[in-house]
Write a protein that holds these residues in place. Structure first.
Motif, short mmCIF file in Angstrom:
data_model
loop_
_atom_site.label_atom_id
_atom_site.label_comp_id
_atom_site.label_asym_id
_atom_site.label_seq_id
_atom_site.Cartn_x
_atom_site.Cartn_y
_atom_site.Cartn_z
N ILE A 180 50.95 69.00 70.62
CA ILE A 180 51.66 68.87 69.48
C ILE A 180 51.98 67.44 69.32
N GLY A 181 51.65 66.74 68.26
CA GLY A 181 51.85 65.41 68.10
C GLY A 181 52.54 64.99 66.59
N HIS A 182 53.62 64.26 66.93
CA HIS A 182 54.25 63.72 65.51
C HIS A 182 53.61 62.47 65.34
N SER A 183 53.24 62.16 64.00
CA SER A 183 52.93 60.90 63.56
C SER A 183 51.86 60.00 64.55
N MET A 184 52.06 58.85 64.98
CA MET A 184 51.26 58.58 66.14
C MET A 184 51.03 59.59 66.92
N GLY A 185 51.86 60.16 67.40
CA GLY A 185 51.44 61.33 68.49
C GLY A 185 50.54 62.27 68.01
N GLY A 186 50.41 62.45 66.91
CA GLY A 186 49.28 63.42 66.14
C GLY A 186 48.03 62.45 66.26
N MET A 187 47.90 61.27 66.06
CA MET A 187 46.88 60.45 66.37
C MET A 187 46.42 60.76 67.66
N ILE A 188 47.19 60.41 68.52
CA ILE A 188 46.80 60.69 70.09
C ILE A 188 46.45 62.09 70.29
N ALA A 189 46.97 63.02 69.61
CA ALA A 189 46.53 64.35 69.95
C ALA A 189 45.14 64.68 69.32
N GLN A 190 44.84 63.93 68.41
CA GLN A 190 43.39 64.33 67.73
C GLN A 190 42.33 63.57 68.53
N THR A 191 42.78 62.46 69.21
CA THR A 191 41.78 61.73 70.07
C THR A 191 41.46 62.58 71.42
N ILE A 192 42.62 63.04 71.69
CA ILE A 192 42.36 63.97 73.26
C ILE A 192 41.69 65.15 72.90
#
Length: 256
Positions: free
Chosen positions: A93-105
């Motif tokens: 579960i990623g918010h904003s930049m965290g969502g970019m990290i989540a998609q990368t993973i």
């Protein structure tokens, strides 16, 4: 707070909730200039019944280290923590930049991600020519003003001013080098053409009043996902703290 040393950065994290039952762990990743406490409401809810993991990204919150120059590098930090904790499969579960990290993973390790949740996030930073010029100019103003302007505009109109001031103070405490290198990493981020590779069930939650990452950009991303559902909430960009109970309820339905 427990910490893990990863490539010269002491990463602070929380690992809460029962280790057995309730499904695979939930992993929460915060956004730019924020910290793990953006997820306080969601973690308090879910940790009662299942394992929940969150961290301060390098240079943010209580974690040390300088700013990562790529989203891939930040994703590597998250994976290093999960490997350290022995967590092989998880809901991300990623918010904003965290969502970019989540998609990368998820793109790098699809076998490890059971479900994916993107909150106020997109797969490619896109600007009109006018907004691109405005954003470039904004980096030339004093640092504190740059951070304050970006944080204030992240909230929907009418959000309590005293709360916004508190978030501005917290974000301004993030070192300049971290803020600016992560800002550059977000501007360079682009996985839009690869989203068809993500088979994991995906929930995309976005704020209707989000002007940081407008809804139309999210919809462009959502159309590229083969297995996604979309929820739009009456809020700005900072969904976890603007509408915490509503976001938590949406997450609960999806991960349960």
């Amino acid at each position: 707070m427990p910490q893990l040393e990863v490539d010269g950065a002491a990463l602070t994290y929380d690992d809460e909730g029962p280790r057995d039952g309730g499904g695979v762990p939930l992993v929460f990743v915060h956004g730019w200039t924020a910290d793990r406490h953006r997820w306080d409401h969601q973690v308090a809810h879910f940790a009662a019944g299942r394992r929940v993991i969150r961290l301060d990204l390098r240079g943010h919150g209580e974690s040390g280290g300088s700013g990562a120059r790529t989203i891939q590098a930040l994703a590597g930090d998250v994976l290093a923590l999960l490997d350290h904790l022995g967590v092989d499969r998880f809901v991300l579960i990623g918010h904003s930049m965290g969502g970019m990290i989540a998609q990368t993973i998820t793109l790098a390790h699809p076998e490890r991600v059971e479900r994916l949740v993107l909150v106020g996030s997109i797969a490619k930073m896109a600007y009109s020519r006018g907004r691109a010029l405005l954003m470039s100019a904004s980096t030339m103003v004093p640092f504190r003003l740059f951070v304050a302007a970006n944080i204030r505009r992240a909230f929907a109109p009418g959000h309590p001013r005293e709360e916004i001031r508190a978030y501005v103070e917290g974000s301004s405490a993030t070192p300049r080098e971290v803020v600016m290198t992560c800002y550059g990493a977000m501007r360079d981020f682009d996985v839009l053409d690869r989203l068809g590779e993500i088979d994991a069930p995906t929930l995309i939650v976005h704020g209707y009043h989000d002007i940081q990452l407008p809804v139309r950009q999210m919809l462009r991303m959502a159309k590229a996902y083969p297995n996604a559902e979309v929820r739009v909430i009456d809020a700005g960009h900072e969904l976890p703290v603007e509408k915490p109970a509503e976001l938590t309820a949406v997450l609960d339905r999806f991960v349960s």
